[in-house]
Design an enzyme around this catalytic site. Structure first.
Site, short mmCIF file in Angstrom:
data_model
loop_
_atom_site.label_atom_id
_atom_site.label_comp_id
_atom_site.label_asym_id
_atom_site.label_seq_id
_atom_site.Cartn_x
_atom_site.Cartn_y
_atom_site.Cartn_z
N ASP A 15 72.65 42.70 44.23
CA ASP A 15 72.32 41.86 45.37
C ASP A 15 73.42 40.82 45.59
OD1 ASP A 15 69.92 43.12 45.63
OD2 ASP A 15 68.66 41.34 45.34
N LYS A 17 68.03 45.28 53.42
CA LYS A 17 66.57 45.41 53.35
C LYS A 17 65.89 45.23 54.70
CE LYS A 17 66.12 43.46 48.67
NZ LYS A 17 65.70 44.59 47.82
N ARG A 21 57.53 53.81 32.84
CA ARG A 21 56.71 54.57 31.88
C ARG A 21 55.57 55.31 32.59
NH1 ARG A 21 57.95 54.54 26.67
NH2 ARG A 21 58.90 52.68 25.73
#
Lengths: 192, 298
Positions: B28, B85, B169
């Site tokens: 960023d 964005k 995960r």
């Protein structure tokens, strides 16, 4: 046949898959000692500035140059093409400088201009080759020693100088293995 | 030469750029100077913003697409790809970003959503999109809408990687679960996950997402980046973690090196030395539910 794939950044996994489908063994290369015993090296697509920086930071630049000059075949695609070139337009970026070519980075434009197209490369066979160009470079100048293998809109997008082969597009992103096979059969095999 | 016409904005081309970013770090940046620091440090792309997530979080209120002039100045400053964005559901912000020529659009929960039910129809664009996901169903819904790249959401602007770890995960676990299912169970799995059936079948067969999957949200150190890579992601987004730290140049270089050499603890130890202070972190439990950015998106 053991082919190293430079794995600092970019589409190295796809090159491994393509090479393995052609029957070659592959090894990811991130450190100088991983170059030991290779029959050839593939430099994948990715970001050439990132790759160039990591090549220097992790002391790979000189060992690769040395092996390549001593006879190791090298195949570079997109960012890999840039890394093999002796000259880059409007840039002082350090490269492996193995081929007498001048390239222009991002020469076809930004991502919105990225494209795929059928290229006619009779030396690969009758069927056109689907070439994927992503923020791709092209070759602006070649020396006499360099054989031009394909053009798109007059721009040189594939070339060979002895045991060094480059493409501005991404053979690793399609299922067409002809360019990988050409490298293995016509270039690597003849060196071994 | 009898070449057929070149086709732009195809799925292969959109997905392909993400493939080229793999093993790299996307940083960023809010100014051309920061963009240059990122490029020199070896970033494979930058995200052009008016404020980094930590500042957006601190400021509160409505966060929107950056001013086009901020994005254009950053595009002029570097030769690596520039992302920007758009708010979730804001297809006109996306149209503007495409017109500016940005290389990738992040339909991002860091900004305030404008549509509480629908995301952007990303197939309608030539420019590729990346979207955040907390689980496999969310990832496959975004891919179904046309996202050519996925990232974990994590909890942006916190310097706390726990949520990105959780999301990675969960996605990897759900992929393993699909791989072990007999085919007749896949339709029910698709229904339960709220994911397109064809994509569920594809993931069950291949054992991976059909597009590149990066880690994002809370990554602040080289060790964070390497851990996310070892957990199976393809590359790293660093939001506030670089330019909110004491020594952005050194930290940026270290995170790039750690992302390449994620499996080599000796190199990780070397690059983690003398980086100065990391960005200040936030414990997730202290964030009130309405301030959690990861819950934005449907």
């Amino acid at each position: 046949m053991l082919i190293g794939v430079l794995a600092l950044q970019g589409a190295f996994r796809e090159h491994q898959w393509s090479l393995e489908k052609c029957g070659a063994q592959t090894r990811q290369v991130r450190k100088p000692r991983e170059l030991d015993g290779l029959d050839a090296l593939v430099i994948p697509g990715g970001e050439s500035t990132t790759m160039g920086k990591l090549l220097k930071d992790f002391d790979l630049m000189e060992p690769i140059k040395k092996l390549a000059r001593a006879g190791m075949p090298v195949f570079g695609t997109c960012a890999g093409l840039i890394m093999l070139a002796k000259h880059i337009r409007n840039s002082t970026q350090e490269t492996l400088a193995l081929m007498d070519i001048e390239v222009e980075r991002n020469a076809f434009g930004r991502q919105v201009d990225s494209f795929e197209v059928d290229l006619h490369m009779p030396w690969l066979g009758k069927t056109p080759y689907r070439a994927v160009f992503i923020r791709a470079p092209y070759i602006t100048r070649v020396d006499n020693e360099v054989e031009v293998l394909a053009r798109f809109n007059e721009k040189i997008v594939c070339a060979r100088q002895g045991r060094f082969l480059v493409a501005a597009f991404h053979p690793e992103l399609t299922d067409d293995l002809r360019l990988h096979r050409f490298f293995l059969n016509k270039i690597v095999n003849e060196q071994i | 030469m009898t070449e057929t016409a070149a086709e732009k904005g195809t799925w292969t081309v959109k997905k392909g750029l993400a493939e080229m970013l793999k093993g790299g770090v996307i940083m960023d940046v809010t100014t051309p100077e920061q963009a240059k620091i990122a490029e020199e440090a070896g970033a494979c792309a930058v995200m052009a913003l008016e404020r980094v997530p930590a500042d957006i979080r601190a400021a509160g209120g409505v966060a929107r697409m950056a001013d086009p002039s901020v994005i254009l100045r950053i595009m002029d400053a570097v030769t690596i790809p520039v992302m920007a964005k758009a708010r979730i559901g804001h297809f006109v912000e996306a149209q503007i970003l495409e017109a500016l020529g940005v290389d990738y659009i992040d339909e991002s929960e860091v900004l305030t959503p404008v549509d509480e039910k629908h995301h952007i129809d990303k197939h309608a664009f030539k420019v590729p999109f990346v979207c955040g996901a907390r689980n496999l169903g969310e990832a496959l819904r975004r891919i179904g809408e046309g996202a050519a790249m996925i990232r974990t959401k994590g909890e942006p602007g916190t310097g706390n990687v726990v949520e990105a770890v959780r999301h990675m995960r969960i996605v990897m676990g759900e992929i393993r679960r699909l791989q072990n299912m007999p085919r007749e169970e896949l339709m029910t799995a698709a229904k339960e996950m709220g994911a397109p059936y064809e994509l569920v079948v594809e993931v069950a067969r291949t054992g991976r997402l059909p597009v590149v999957n990066f880690a994002a949200g809370g990554i602040a150190t080289p060790a964070d980046a390497a851990m996310m890579m070892q957990l199976g992601c393809d590359g790293i987004f660093v939001g506030s973690g670089i330019f909110k730290s004491k020594d952005p140049k050194a930290r940026a270089r270290a995170i790039v090196a750690a992302t390449t050499h994620y499996n080599d603890p000796k190199i990780l130890a070397e690059v983690s030395r003398d980086l100065g202070e990391a960005m200040p972190g936030i414990e997730i439990a202290t964030i009130s539910p309405e301030q959690r950015m990861q819950d934005r998106g449907w």
